[in-house]
Design a protein around this motif. Sequence first.
Motif, PDB file in Angstrom:
ATOM      1  N   ARG A 113       0.355  -4.935  -6.735  1.00  0.00           N
ATOM      2  CA  ARG A 113      -0.621  -3.872  -7.012  1.00  0.00           C
ATOM      3  C   ARG A 113      -1.468  -3.591  -5.773  1.00  0.00           C
ATOM      4  NH1 ARG A 113      -2.764  -1.181 -10.979  1.00  0.00           N
ATOM      5  NH2 ARG A 113      -1.556  -2.245 -12.556  1.00  0.00           N
ATOM      6  N   SER A 114      -1.888  -4.631  -5.084  1.00  0.00           N
ATOM      7  CA  SER A 114      -2.693  -4.449  -3.877  1.00  0.00           C
ATOM      8  C   SER A 114      -1.915  -3.689  -2.807  1.00  0.00           C
ATOM      9  CB  SER A 114      -3.134  -5.809  -3.340  1.00  0.00           C
ATOM     10  OG  SER A 114      -3.761  -5.664  -2.099  1.00  0.00           O
ATOM     11  N   THR A 135      -3.295   4.801  -0.598  1.00  0.00           N
ATOM     12  CA  THR A 135      -4.404   5.274   0.244  1.00  0.00           C
ATOM     13  C   THR A 135      -3.882   5.825   1.563  1.00  0.00           C
ATOM     14  OG1 THR A 135      -5.847   3.612  -0.747  1.00  0.00           O
ATOM     15  CG2 THR A 135      -6.557   4.572   1.336  1.00  0.00           C
ATOM     16  N   ARG A 136      -2.956   5.106   2.173  1.00  0.00           N
ATOM     17  CA  ARG A 136      -2.409   5.572   3.450  1.00  0.00           C
ATOM     18  C   ARG A 136      -1.665   6.898   3.292  1.00  0.00           C
ATOM     19  NH1 ARG A 136       0.498   0.513   6.116  1.00  0.00           N
ATOM     20  NH2 ARG A 136       0.846   2.031   7.755  1.00  0.00           N
ATOM     21  N   VAL A 137      -0.908   7.048   2.213  1.00  0.00           N
ATOM     22  CA  VAL A 137      -0.184   8.305   1.967  1.00  0.00           C
ATOM     23  C   VAL A 137      -1.174   9.444   1.740  1.00  0.00           C
ATOM     24  CG1 VAL A 137       1.299   9.490   0.292  1.00  0.00           C
ATOM     25  CG2 VAL A 137       1.944   7.252   1.162  1.00  0.00           C
ATOM     26  N   ALA A 138      -2.257   9.180   1.016  1.00  0.00           N
ATOM     27  CA  ALA A 138      -3.259  10.222   0.766  1.00  0.00           C
ATOM     28  C   ALA A 138      -3.899  10.681   2.080  1.00  0.00           C
ATOM     29  CB  ALA A 138      -4.327   9.718  -0.196  1.00  0.00           C
ATOM     30  N   TYR A 139      -4.278   9.745   2.942  1.00  0.00           N
ATOM     31  CA  TYR A 139      -4.869  10.123   4.233  1.00  0.00           C
ATOM     32  C   TYR A 139      -3.861  10.882   5.093  1.00  0.00           C
ATOM     33  CZ  TYR A 139      -9.014   7.265   3.377  1.00  0.00           C
ATOM     34  OH  TYR A 139     -10.157   6.744   2.874  1.00  0.00           O
ATOM     35  N   TRP A 140      -2.620  10.454   5.098  1.00  0.00           N
ATOM     36  CA  TRP A 140      -1.591  11.147   5.880  1.00  0.00           C
ATOM     37  C   TRP A 140      -1.403  12.570   5.348  1.00  0.00           C
ATOM     38  CZ3 TRP A 140       0.617  10.351  10.358  1.00  0.00           C
ATOM     39  CH2 TRP A 140       1.752  11.076  10.695  1.00  0.00           C
TER      40      TRP A 140
END
Length: 162
Positions: A114-115, A122-127
């Motif tokens: 899950r972590s 989060t990384r995909v959202a920022y990208w």
Amino acid sequence: FQVITGGHYDVDCRLEDPDGAVLYKEMKKQYDSFTFTASRNGTYKFCFSNEFSTFTHKTVYFDFQVGEDPPLFPSENRVTALTQMESACVSIHEALKSVIDYQTHFRLREAQGRSRAEDLNTRVAYWSIGEAIILLVVSIGQVFLLKSFFSDKRTTTTRVGS
């Protein structure tokens, strides 16, 4: 103990007895198990350190098992043999203890997964936000470039006396 989240999944661990003598010390371990018999009464201290990785927060799972389980049947210490039902109860009790251990193991693995998934999300959202901003800037640039191709630039020439 086992490191659930953070960094390279490693921590330092130290265990001290009531006199301050170090019973156990390991550096940069992801998981480990340590068994000992307390030689005296008092407060035993344990410490998990993340000193070498100050920027990464870590989550550590640890479990204490103190002493032996009390007998399932108080009369179990007698010399006579156990009845068939008592034997079945003892074997079921042992099997349930192993099920609890497996459940704990799978819950820890689920927490790690899950972590990792939340970090990846989060990384995909920022990208994606970055790509959207770049796409917006490029499209505005193209609009101005195309506008400059079709705009009529009038140059005026004036003749100075002949």
